[in-house]
Design a protein around this motif. Structure first.
Motif, PDB file in Angstrom:
ATOM      1  N   ARG A 112       0.671  -1.095   0.053  1.00 31.48           N
ATOM      2  CA  ARG A 112      -0.134   0.110  -0.027  1.00 31.48           C
ATOM      3  C   ARG A 112       0.965   1.616   0.042  1.00 31.48           C
ATOM      4  N   PRO A 113       1.835   1.354   1.097  1.00 28.95           N
ATOM      5  CA  PRO A 113       2.683   2.605   0.815  1.00 28.95           C
ATOM      6  C   PRO A 113       3.364   2.835  -0.560  1.00 28.95           C
TER       7      PRO A 113
ATOM      8  N   GLN B 144       1.873   1.994  -3.405  1.00 31.45           N
ATOM      9  CA  GLN B 144       0.738   2.543  -4.265  1.00 31.45           C
ATOM     10  C   GLN B 144       0.718   3.989  -3.883  1.00 31.45           C
ATOM     11  N   ALA B 145       0.696   4.355  -2.695  1.00 30.72           N
ATOM     12  CA  ALA B 145       0.380   5.709  -2.384  1.00 30.72           C
ATOM     13  C   ALA B 145       1.256   6.544  -2.990  1.00 30.72           C
ATOM     14  N   ARG B 146       2.567   6.324  -2.978  1.00 25.42           N
ATOM     15  CA  ARG B 146       3.665   6.876  -3.507  1.00 25.42           C
ATOM     16  C   ARG B 146       3.359   7.039  -5.156  1.00 25.42           C
TER      17      ARG B 146
ATOM     18  N   THR C  52       0.739   6.850  -6.800  1.00 27.75           N
ATOM     19  CA  THR C  52      -0.497   7.703  -7.201  1.00 27.75           C
ATOM     20  C   THR C  52      -0.280   9.267  -6.954  1.00 27.75           C
TER      21      THR C  52
END
Lengths: 168, 137
Positions: free
Chosen positions: A121-122, A124-126, A128
């Protein structure tokens, strides 16, 4: 039936009596909390990080290095899962009393799978964030081009009108 | 739904299929003879002939299909270029570029607004001149 009234507002509202006339006469809002805090009897932390598997007392099945090849690990965990399900079916046929260990191993694999997915998830956040920044840069460049074009158009129109007025 | 949520959903559905499989088989299995000293169990009615033989096949096929779909989803993950530091560097570079483009945009915007004000000024002057030149009849 006894009902309780709402609690009264906190007593420091009196400090803000002259806020409209002088915004500096009232105390500043409290700064944001850092570290751990207690809320309704529970301890919370402001540093949101995924707790590692060892912290939860779960054995980690995939090798942990600086850069994990997520696809390979996910696929190998999937194969392990299928094999364990087959093993459980075999154990239930032949030695039904020994199911507990197999079930534990299957749940271990599931916990590892979910932990791997959560640790994506981290990333993916970066990714995005990168995508959003790229979109914003592109939109700004387009707006820039648009403004430049319109300015040049306006200059051209003014020069033309000046020429027509002079030629009159 | 984004790919990671789909993967998580797929894992949960594999778990659900697994325990449904075992639960159904354990619940519906016909009694079987354990050792020669016990009598033959009474033949049970209801479901046996019809679809009990197919249930393991169907359920295991569903399980394998779900596992294959998980593999397909894993293949659909975008390639993870570099690591955390590479991403952070790219974010810093993009932020710098964004600031530069933003400054340029701000400059152009101010120049355009100045020109707009000039044109509006000229227009009011021209309109006033027009009004002054027209004599009332």
């Amino acid at each position: 039936m006894a009902t309780a009234t709402y609690p009264p507002p906190p007593p420091y509202y009196r400090l803000y009596k002259d806020y409209l006339q002088n915004p500096k006469s009232a105390p500043e809002p409290p700064p944001p909390i850092e570290g751990t805090y207690v809320c309704f009897g529970g301890n919370y932390t402001t540093d949101d990080v995924l707790p590692s598997l060892e912290d939860q007392g779960v054995r980690q099945l995939y090798p942990n290095g600086p850069n994990i090849d997520f696809k390979k690990e996910l696929r190998s965990l999937n194969r392990e899962l299928q094999l364990h399900i087959l093993e459980l079916a075999d154990v239930l046929v032949e030695r039904p009393s020994q199911y507990a260990r197999r079930v534990e191993e299957i749940s271990l694999i599931f916990k590892n799978l979910h932990h791997l997915l959560n640790s994506l998830r981290p990333h993916q956040a970066r990714a995005t964030l990168i995508h959003i920044l790229e979109l914003q840069i592109q939109r700004r460049k387009e707006a820039l081009e648009d403004i430049k074009r319109r300015r040049e158009e306006a200059q051209r129109l003014l020069k033309e009108s000046l020429a027509t007025l002079d030629g009159q | 739904m984004d790919i990671i949520s789909q993967l998580q959903e797929q894992v949960n559905s594999i778990a659900a299929l697994a325990f449904n499989t075992f639960g159904t088989l354990q619940r519906d299995a016909p009694p079987v003879r354990l050792s020669p000293s016990y009598p033959e169990p009474p033949p049970s009615t209801t479901e046996d002939p019809t679809n009990f033989a197919e249930q393991p096949k169907l359920m295991s096929a569903a399980l394998v299909k779900a596992a294959k779909q998980f593999d397909a989803l894993v293949a659909a993950l975008p390639p993870s270029e570099g690591g955390e530091e590479a991403q952070l560097r790219r974010i810093a570079a993009l932020q710098a570029e964004n600031d530069a483009v933003g400054q340029e945009l701000q400059k152009q915007l101010e120049a355009a607004e100045k020109e707009l004000k000039q044109v509006q000024e000229l227009f009011t002057q021209a309109a006033d001149n027009c009004l002054n030149l027209k004599k009332p009849d």
